[in-house]
Design an enzyme around this catalytic site. Structure first.
Site, PDB file in Angstrom:
ATOM      1  N   ASP A  15      29.245  30.868  -9.053  1.00  0.00           N
ATOM      2  CA  ASP A  15      28.434  29.702  -8.710  1.00  0.00           C
ATOM      3  C   ASP A  15      29.221  28.827  -7.744  1.00  0.00           C
ATOM      4  O   ASP A  15      30.435  28.960  -7.604  1.00  0.00           O
ATOM      5  CB  ASP A  15      28.123  28.879  -9.969  1.00  0.00           C
ATOM      6  N   ASP A  52      21.096  32.024 -16.497  1.00  0.00           N
ATOM      7  CA  ASP A  52      22.208  32.884 -16.073  1.00  0.00           C
ATOM      8  C   ASP A  52      22.603  33.884 -17.143  1.00  0.00           C
ATOM      9  O   ASP A  52      23.411  34.787 -16.876  1.00  0.00           O
ATOM     10  CB  ASP A  52      23.435  32.035 -15.729  1.00  0.00           C
ATOM     11  N   ASP A 106      26.325  28.860 -15.700  1.00  0.00           N
ATOM     12  CA  ASP A 106      26.293  27.721 -16.613  1.00  0.00           C
ATOM     13  C   ASP A 106      24.913  27.469 -17.212  1.00  0.00           C
ATOM     14  O   ASP A 106      24.797  26.762 -18.199  1.00  0.00           O
ATOM     15  CB  ASP A 106      26.781  26.450 -15.909  1.00  0.00           C
TER      16      ASP A 106
END
Length: 626
Positions: A26, A351, A347
């Site tokens: 990310d 995901d 997070d």
């Protein structure tokens, strides 16, 4: 690993991380600080930078920001005069701080419009890329919308300028705004957010189930450029990954230009990268990515994905499904000779599938949801990418320490087994009795394994390529060392067994099948002692599994190793000199100890000779990724 901000949930992930070849990361909070600030603002005319000035026409914009955001997003002033604390969604907090910078207070606006009074809320998600709130006003309803700038702007049919005048927004004007405002902000690494509104007048309630109609025909109020600075330690961590042969890819929901700029700052893309002159497949958005990897029926094809992922470094405007597709495709791909081992950071709840599918899933300890943490293998407690680099070091260290012990243990077995078989066939007895071999196998090997297992990770682990998915645990270099040291120890022990009596002038009448209670053989004790000392010194050699020249490098960085090594030698002296019948040993003379010690030290010199043997044979080509 906990001290390095890695909370390990599944132990196998530690070793697997040492073999990682790809990290899909990310952007927000991992590569960046997740401390967002509005640094540019466009209100229909010029682009403004701080300090921002308040205007009368800002009332509607302030309402749009304060109302159309999660009420759990707050700015908490510091009691010590420092930076205010951002709680909740960091993007919304940046907009709320913008209100504070122009002297407006969001709490008063929220108090006048409690959440219970909202007619409808379309919450932000990865497919909408926007949030919309509908409130009641006299004679109708007011719709506030904010989200990804180019997506919200596409829903606008009018625009309000700096003077508060509203004008129609043509397609050409929208394209000009995208190019001159949105792309310019994104090229500077800013997240672009568009705030818009519209009024729906009439007595009848709109059909809120028809979201497309409710959010169509908006009027653009402002476009904000929000900066989320790259963590200062990230570029160095990315460089370390690249030196270690690990490819880092950004998977983000941000604008493609924003993602490209951040990738440049992090070092994932070269700073001189130019989409026009360089490989365009290094940076893609979700739409282009899905168009390239699917066939006419919309089915994902692995062969098409294999043409994309080796060059891909940035995937922008991605959805959790895109993340899962990319991770699954890289894992299943057979394009790479050694197969890829994929680590993924995440997070959000969405995901979880990608975290579960990855070989190693990293959840964010601070910003991560409980679902993401449950799906992960390791939790990064400080949400920092540099902690993932430390996980790579620990993983490689664990893998190497296991290999070091195997090299040490198998060498002992080769020597002991060879001597036992040859002696039994030639003299009908073995010099290595049961109790001494129990000492070797249970005590010495245990202390040796502890000494090697406590070897700490070092920067040298990041200076070589990762092992492949199909890497053999015993490499060709290790096999050479095992066989070479095993032959050396076997030859020495057999020479002592057969030539020792004449050299030391010791002649014994040995009894086959000797049992406790009879006088132990001094020559058998010498053979046992020489084996233990050669094994002890070979423990130092066993620290080197990559053909290193200096076997003593880093020896004192782990104080357990010299302490345990000395313990092995001291216990050996006690067993030999005073063990007696209980350990089937007889005291040795100083000359015998000197010879044993000489051959023990000789194993260090023998290792240096083994190092010059070339290991470029055909079966050695796949040992390590080069």
């Amino acid at each position: 690993m906990m001290a390095d901000k890695n909370l390990v949930r599944h132990l196998y992930a530690c070793e697997t991380m040492g073999c990682a070849t790809t990290i899909c990361s990310d952007k927000t909070g991992t590569l960046t600080t997740n401390r967002m600030t509005v640094t540019q603002c466009w209100l229909g005319g010029d682009i403004f930078s701080p300090p921002f000035q308040a205007r009368v026409e800002d009332d509607l914009l302030c309402d749009a920001i304060a109302i159309n955001s999660s009420y759990t997003s707050e700015i908490i002033p510091s009691s010590q005069g420092g930076m205010a604390e951002q709680r909740g969604n960091k993007t919304e907090c940046a907009l709320l701080q913008y209100l504070a910078s122009i002297g407006r207070y969001y709490r008063a606006i929220r108090a006048a419009h409690p959440e219970e009074s909202f007619a409808k809320v379309y919450t932000f998600n990865s497919s909408r890329k926007s949030m919309t709130t509908v409130i009641a006003i006299p004679g109708g309803w007011r719709v506030f919308c904010k989200g990804a700038a180019e997506i919200v702007l596409a829903k606008c049919s009018s625009i309000r300028d700096e003077g508060g005048h509203v004008a129609d927004l043509s397609t050409e004007e929208a394209e000009r705004i995208v190019e001159r405002v949105i792309n310019q902000m994104a090229d500077n690494g800013l997240r672009t957010i568009c705030v818009a509104y519209k009024d729906i007048m009439g007595q009848s309630e709109p059909n809120f189930a028809d979201e497309a109609t409710v959010t169509a025909g908006l009027c653009s109020l402002a476009i904000f450029g929000i900066e989320d600075p790259v963590r200062p330690e990230v570029p160095q961590a990315i460089w370390q990954c690249q030196q270690a042969g690990v490819t880092v890819r950004i998977i983000t929901g941000d604008n493609v230009n924003t993602a490209r700029s951040i990738a440049r700052k992090c070092g994932i893309l070269p700073r001189q990268y130019d989409d026009v002159h360089r490989d365009k497949d290094m940076v893609m958005d979700s739409r282009k990515f899905n168009r390239f990897i699917t066939d006419d029926s919309g089915k994902i094809r692995q062969d098409k994905l294999d043409l994309i992922w080796p060059r891909l470094r940035v995937l922008a405007r991605s959805t959790p499904k895109d993340k899962f597709t990319l991770v699954e495709g890289i894992i299943n791909s057979k394009v790479s000779k050694h197969r890829e081992v994929v680590a993924v950071t995440g997070d959000g709840t969405n995901d979880a599938p990608a975290l579960k599918k990855a070989d190693v899933g990293f959840a964010m300890g601070m910003a991560g949801t409980d679902v993401a943490k449950e799906a992960s293998d390791i939790i990064i407690t400080d949400d920092n990418f540099s902690s993932i680099v430390k996980a790579i070091m620990w993983g490689r260290n664990i893998y190497d320490n296991v290999a070091k012990f195997l090299q040490f243990q198998l060498t002992v077995n080769v020597a002991a087994l060879s001597v036992a078989i040859i002696a039994a066939c030639s003299i009908g007895d073995t010099p290595l009795k049961a109790v001494p071999m129990l000492w070797v196998n249970m005590i010495q090997d245990t202390l040796g394994s502890l000494a090697l297992a406590t070897e700490p990770p070092g920067q040298a682990l990041l200076e070589r390529k990762p092992y492949g998915r199909n890497k053999r645990l015993i490499s060709s270099i290790m096999a050479r060392n095992i066989v070479g040291q095993g032959v050396y120890q076997s030859v020495v022990l057999l020479c002592l067994l057969f030539a020792g009596p004449r050299y030391f002038n010791v002649y014994e009448e040995r009894i086959v099948g000797q049992v406790n209670g009879e006088v132990p053989s001094q020559m058998y004790t010498l053979v046992f002692n020489a084996l233990v000392l050669m094994t002890s010194f070979n423990l130092i050699n066993s620290r080197c599994i990559h053909n290193e020249a200096n076997v003593f490098q880093g020896l004192l960085t782990n104080w357990y190793f010299p302490l345990l090594w000395l313990s092995m030698v001291i216990i050996q002296v006690i067993i030999v000199q005073v063990g007696g019948v209980a350990f089937s040993t007889a005291p040795l003379t100083a000359k015998m100890w000197g010879v044993s010690l000489l051959f023990g030290v000789g194993s260090l010199a023998w290792y240096q000779l083994l190092r010059v043997i070339p290991m470029r044979w055909p079966w050695a080509k796949s040992d390590r990724r080069e």
